[in-house]
Write a protein that holds these residues in place. Structure first.
Motif, PDB file in Angstrom:
ATOM      1  N   ARG A   1     -20.699   0.637  13.655  1.00  0.00           N
ATOM      2  CA  ARG A   1     -20.007   1.928  13.787  1.00  0.00           C
ATOM      3  C   ARG A   1     -19.411   2.105  15.184  1.00  0.00           C
ATOM      4  O   ARG A   1     -18.340   2.701  15.330  1.00  0.00           O
ATOM      5  CB  ARG A   1     -20.967   3.073  13.468  1.00  0.00           C
ATOM      6  N   LEU A   2     -20.090   1.587  16.196  1.00  0.00           N
ATOM      7  CA  LEU A   2     -19.595   1.707  17.560  1.00  0.00           C
ATOM      8  C   LEU A   2     -18.548   0.646  17.900  1.00  0.00           C
ATOM      9  O   LEU A   2     -17.963   0.673  18.987  1.00  0.00           O
ATOM     10  CB  LEU A   2     -20.760   1.600  18.554  1.00  0.00           C
ATOM     11  N   GLN A   3     -18.339  -0.289  16.979  1.00  0.00           N
ATOM     12  CA  GLN A   3     -17.343  -1.345  17.140  1.00  0.00           C
ATOM     13  C   GLN A   3     -17.568  -2.122  18.450  1.00  0.00           C
ATOM     14  O   GLN A   3     -16.657  -2.336  19.246  1.00  0.00           O
ATOM     15  CB  GLN A   3     -15.919  -0.765  17.109  1.00  0.00           C
ATOM     16  N   THR A   4     -18.804  -2.516  18.636  1.00  0.00           N
ATOM     17  CA  THR A   4     -19.163  -3.234  19.852  1.00  0.00           C
ATOM     18  C   THR A   4     -20.136  -4.363  19.530  1.00  0.00           C
ATOM     19  O   THR A   4     -20.800  -4.344  18.487  1.00  0.00           O
ATOM     20  CB  THR A   4     -19.795  -2.270  20.884  1.00  0.00           C
ATOM     21  N   GLU A   5     -20.217  -5.329  20.417  1.00  0.00           N
ATOM     22  CA  GLU A   5     -21.143  -6.438  20.218  1.00  0.00           C
ATOM     23  C   GLU A   5     -22.504  -6.157  20.838  1.00  0.00           C
ATOM     24  O   GLU A   5     -23.497  -6.783  20.465  1.00  0.00           O
ATOM     25  CB  GLU A   5     -20.555  -7.719  20.821  1.00  0.00           C
ATOM     26  N   THR A   6     -22.533  -5.221  21.794  1.00  0.00           N
ATOM     27  CA  THR A   6     -23.771  -4.915  22.499  1.00  0.00           C
ATOM     28  C   THR A   6     -23.853  -3.424  22.794  1.00  0.00           C
ATOM     29  O   THR A   6     -22.861  -2.808  23.207  1.00  0.00           O
ATOM     30  CB  THR A   6     -23.857  -5.685  23.838  1.00  0.00           C
TER      31      THR A   6
END
Length: 325
Positions: A113-118
């Motif tokens: 949902r945050l469109q992030t890898e970390t």
């Protein structure tokens, strides 16, 4: 806005932006496009630390934060939270769940949902009495090694829980309620300083009361169910009456520093410790700008002490989550 070091390897803007109110707890959710715009405006104002949680919405808040900040991912620090849901049958009672399998399910959902890898900072939203802190901390250590999170923290946790968890996987930050009307958490500060753990204050303006914008507000002006203020004790007529001396003192002190009440409240907090930040929230650009000014107002140690002494004596109503009577 300048930055400050919460703990080893974790640096954030002096003030963060709490994204919760965009979709949870303060009335009907903000239109998605407008919410994305607000978050980017906050970034333009100097906020580079943004706080959300999977339960806000639920899930919608993380999606908005992810959409808004994806183009600026290398410029911002994002914290989110796992570990609770709200009952649909008991008017929002919190249901904790920190089983390892549930944590792993939550982190995967948040990353998507945050469109992030970390995730920069991953908070346990509330402790689960059925799961030992060592178990949760071990999972956090695994997630750090896997690169899914950089730091972890706990929200609204007692000192013993923090100490036990920290021994397994060092905690980078603790989040809890803190404001001029809710100072009980200060007793935990020596422990945080001892361990090099940062602190993130939520509700730093007592759910907006300390902004001075609600002097004539009463609970019945807020929409029931979707607006938590409709059930908050500080917004009753009786509470408003009880807080008159406090509000007058804050207004006078703010004027002496050429600041607003919100700015004074936030400056007082930021002046307490260099490893402390706050995450005020607003949907209105003028309030977001105003709050950012709290990082500019500087109070001396003597001025902070004088304010503390006054706060000790002034009558204060109960506020949401805190009994002051």
């Amino acid at each position: 806005m300048k930055t400050r070091k919460l703990s080893e390897g974790l640096e954030v803007s002096d003030l963060g932006y709490g994204a919760m109110s965009l979709s949870h707890g303060y009335g009907e959710a903000t239109d998605r496009k407008d919410a994305v715009k607000i978050l980017r405006q906050a970034l333009d104002c100097g906020y580079t630390y943004f706080d959300t949680a999977e339960v806000y919405g639920p899930y919608i808040n993380e999606e908005i934060v992810g959409e808004a900040l994806k183009p600026f991912r290398d410029e911002v620090v994002i914290s989110t939270k796992f570990g609770i849901s709200f009952s649909e049958y008991t008017h929002g009672d919190i249901i904790p769940d920190a089983r390892p399998e549930k944590i792993r399910q939550s982190v995967e959902g948040s990353l998507k949902r945050l469109q992030t890898e970390t995730i920069d900072l991953y908070f346990q939203h509330r402790i689960d009495p059925k799961v030992e802190p060592e178990v949760v901390a071990e999972v956090m250590g695994e997630l750090i090694k896997e690169g899914k999170i950089r730091h972890w923290g706990v929200s609204v946790a007692p000192e013993e829980y923090i100490r036990r968890a920290h021994k397994v996987t060092p905690i980078s930050a603790v989040q809890d309620r803190y404001s001029m009307m809710a100072r009980g958490i200060e007793k935990l500060f020596p422990t945080l300083e001892e361990f090099g753990i940062g602190f993130v204050a939520y509700s730093p303006l007592a759910n907006g009361l300390l902004s001075g914008a609600y002097e004539k507000a009463t609970n019945n002006k807020f929409e029931a169910v979707v607006d938590y203020r409709s059930r908050m004790p500080q917004f009753t007529p009786e509470a408003m009456k009880k807080n008159e001396e406090l509000m007058a003192f804050l207004q006078k002190t703010a004027e002496e520093h050429r600041a607003t009440m919100s700015q004074l409240s936030l400056a007082w907090m930021l002046g307490k410790h260099s490893w402390l930040t706050a995450i005020p929230s607003s949907r209105r650009l003028e309030r977001i700008v105003e709050n950012a000014g709290g990082a500019v107002v500087k109070l001396s140690a003597e001025e902070i002490k004088a304010i503390d002494e006054a706060l000790d004596k002034l009558p204060k109503s109960d506020i949401f989550g805190v009994k002051n009577n």
